[in-house]
Design a protein around this motif. Structure first.
Motif, PDB file in Angstrom:
ATOM      1  N   UNK A 289      59.111  28.684  -7.371  1.00 28.03           N
ATOM      2  CA  UNK A 289      59.006  29.472  -8.598  1.00 28.03           C
ATOM      3  C   UNK A 289      58.928  28.566  -9.816  1.00 28.03           C
ATOM      4  N   UNK A 290      59.737  27.533  -9.829  1.00 27.78           N
ATOM      5  CA  UNK A 290      59.720  26.608 -10.961  1.00 27.78           C
ATOM      6  C   UNK A 290      58.424  25.805 -10.992  1.00 27.78           C
ATOM      7  N   UNK A 291      57.950  25.404  -9.840  1.00 24.99           N
ATOM      8  CA  UNK A 291      56.718  24.640  -9.798  1.00 24.99           C
ATOM      9  C   UNK A 291      55.547  25.475 -10.328  1.00 24.99           C
ATOM     10  N   UNK A 292      55.536  26.747  -9.989  1.00 26.04           N
ATOM     11  CA  UNK A 292      54.468  27.624 -10.464  1.00 26.04           C
ATOM     12  C   UNK A 292      54.518  27.766 -11.990  1.00 26.04           C
ATOM     13  N   UNK A 293      55.719  27.907 -12.535  1.00 29.31           N
ATOM     14  CA  UNK A 293      55.862  28.094 -13.980  1.00 29.31           C
ATOM     15  C   UNK A 293      55.455  26.839 -14.747  1.00 29.31           C
ATOM     16  N   UNK A 294      55.936  25.677 -14.306  1.00 34.31           N
ATOM     17  CA  UNK A 294      55.611  24.471 -15.069  1.00 34.31           C
ATOM     18  C   UNK A 294      54.151  24.070 -14.870  1.00 34.31           C
ATOM     19  N   UNK A 295      53.582  24.364 -13.714  1.00 40.39           N
ATOM     20  CA  UNK A 295      52.161  24.068 -13.490  1.00 40.39           C
ATOM     21  C   UNK A 295      51.301  24.846 -14.475  1.00 40.39           C
ATOM     22  N   UNK A 296      51.634  26.107 -14.665  1.00 36.44           N
ATOM     23  CA  UNK A 296      50.887  26.936 -15.611  1.00 36.44           C
ATOM     24  C   UNK A 296      51.040  26.410 -17.031  1.00 36.44           C
ATOM     25  N   UNK A 297      52.274  26.046 -17.394  1.00 38.13           N
ATOM     26  CA  UNK A 297      52.529  25.549 -18.738  1.00 38.13           C
ATOM     27  C   UNK A 297      51.813  24.224 -18.993  1.00 38.13           C
ATOM     28  N   UNK A 298      51.842  23.312 -18.028  1.00 40.44           N
ATOM     29  CA  UNK A 298      51.168  22.025 -18.193  1.00 40.44           C
ATOM     30  C   UNK A 298      49.662  22.198 -18.340  1.00 40.44           C
ATOM     31  N   UNK A 299      49.105  23.121 -17.593  1.00 43.71           N
ATOM     32  CA  UNK A 299      47.664  23.382 -17.707  1.00 43.71           C
ATOM     33  C   UNK A 299      47.317  23.872 -19.108  1.00 43.71           C
ATOM     34  N   UNK A 300      48.208  24.646 -19.704  1.00 43.71           N
ATOM     35  CA  UNK A 300      47.963  25.183 -21.041  1.00 43.71           C
ATOM     36  C   UNK A 300      47.938  24.099 -22.108  1.00 43.71           C
ATOM     37  N   UNK A 301      48.717  23.022 -21.887  1.00 42.85           N
ATOM     38  CA  UNK A 301      48.794  21.973 -22.909  1.00 42.85           C
ATOM     39  C   UNK A 301      48.042  20.700 -22.494  1.00 42.85           C
ATOM     40  N   UNK A 302      47.366  20.733 -21.363  1.00 45.76           N
ATOM     41  CA  UNK A 302      46.497  19.630 -20.981  1.00 45.76           C
ATOM     42  C   UNK A 302      47.170  18.403 -20.414  1.00 45.76           C
ATOM     43  N   UNK A 303      48.377  18.547 -19.875  1.00 49.01           N
ATOM     44  CA  UNK A 303      49.061  17.418 -19.245  1.00 49.01           C
ATOM     45  C   UNK A 303      48.876  17.512 -17.734  1.00 49.01           C
ATOM     46  N   UNK A 304      48.390  16.443 -17.146  1.00 50.38           N
ATOM     47  CA  UNK A 304      48.190  16.384 -15.698  1.00 50.38           C
ATOM     48  C   UNK A 304      49.374  15.647 -15.080  1.00 50.38           C
ATOM     49  N   UNK A 305      50.081  16.305 -14.184  1.00 47.18           N
ATOM     50  CA  UNK A 305      51.259  15.706 -13.560  1.00 47.18           C
ATOM     51  C   UNK A 305      51.292  16.040 -12.078  1.00 47.18           C
ATOM     52  N   UNK A 306      51.804  15.121 -11.294  1.00 49.25           N
ATOM     53  CA  UNK A 306      51.975  15.332  -9.870  1.00 49.25           C
ATOM     54  C   UNK A 306      53.370  15.892  -9.582  1.00 49.25           C
TER      55      UNK A 306
END
Length: 243
Positions: free
Chosen positions: A19-36
């Motif tokens: 659940x947390x991974x899904x939330x932060x993945x969406x947020x990072x995509x919105x601000x253009x940060x690519x993270x593993x």
């Protein structure tokens, strides 16, 4: 997003917290940060890697006795191990810096433009760590050195920060022996000797209404007029910048 002060970024995430991974993945995509995604060390993964007695005594002094004391001790130690594993990876790979995020991190919509400007202002400066968010504790300093950077000390929380290669080994050597949770080690020891900076306005906060794996409590909003005004002004000034 190009022109940043880091090429590699990782999100610490327990395997069962999809659940947390899904939330932060969406947020990072919105601000253009690519993270593993980095598979976090869980309590069951510690095996014979026991928390130090110094850390146990520190938490007892700070929190007192409670039924959840052992859980907090184990999860605090596991959390440190996750952060240190990323720093060790960065050291071994020879990366000049690395962005470390915890999966309860949430970025402001104006992150793209502010982060890019802050990284540009960082060029030519000596620095050890760059906080994208955090809490300034009593006795800490916060002095502006450019439009979007401050020199800081006694900054707590470790949900979003960039580590420079100049302090990889220092952190790996000192943090486990400090007898402190990792964010306390940073605020009380590392920041006292290493040049630490923070982006302004703050870009990353801990997500509200999210159960902390360490504290076992849900984070609830604490309304502070000054912080609310700062966020409002930042959103008006920088807007929802695209990357």
């Amino acid at each position: 997003m190009t022109g940043l002060c880091f090429e590699h970024a990782f999100v610490i995430n327990l395997d069962h917290r999809t659940d947390r991974w899904a939330k932060i993945s969406e947020n990072l995509a919105q601000v253009g940060i690519v993270a593993e995604r980095f598979s976090a060390t869980g309590v069951d993964d510690l095996l014979n890697d026991r928390p130090s007695m110094a850390l146990k005594h520190f938490l007892q002094r700070v929190d007192g006795s409670s039924p959840s004391a052992e859980h907090k001790l184990q999860t605090t130690w596991a959390c440190m191990r996750s952060h240190l594993a990323i720093i060790r990876l960065a050291r071994d790979a020879g990366w000049p810096s690395v962005l470390i995020l915890e999966d309860d991190c949430e970025f402001e919509p104006f992150t793209p433009v502010v982060l890019k400007r802050a990284c540009e202002q960082l060029q030519g400066r000596e620095w050890a760590a760059l906080y994208l968010g955090g809490t300034l504790k009593k006795g800490g300093k916060k002095a502006a050195i450019s439009a979007n950077l401050c020199e800081v000390s006694r900054v707590r929380l470790a949900h979003a920060y960039v580590v420079n290669a100049s302090v990889y080994q220092q952190i790996l050597d000192e943090a486990p022996e400090s007898g402190l949770p990792l964010d306390w080690y940073y605020s009380e020891i590392l920041q006292a000797s290493a040049n630490t900076l923070m982006v302004r306005p703050v870009l990353a906060r801990q997500r509200l209404f999210d159960m902390s794996d360490i504290e076992q409590v849900e984070r609830k909003p604490k309304y502070k007029t000054r912080q609310a005004l700062q966020r409002w002004w930042a959103r008006m000034r920088y807007g929802r910048s695209s990357y």
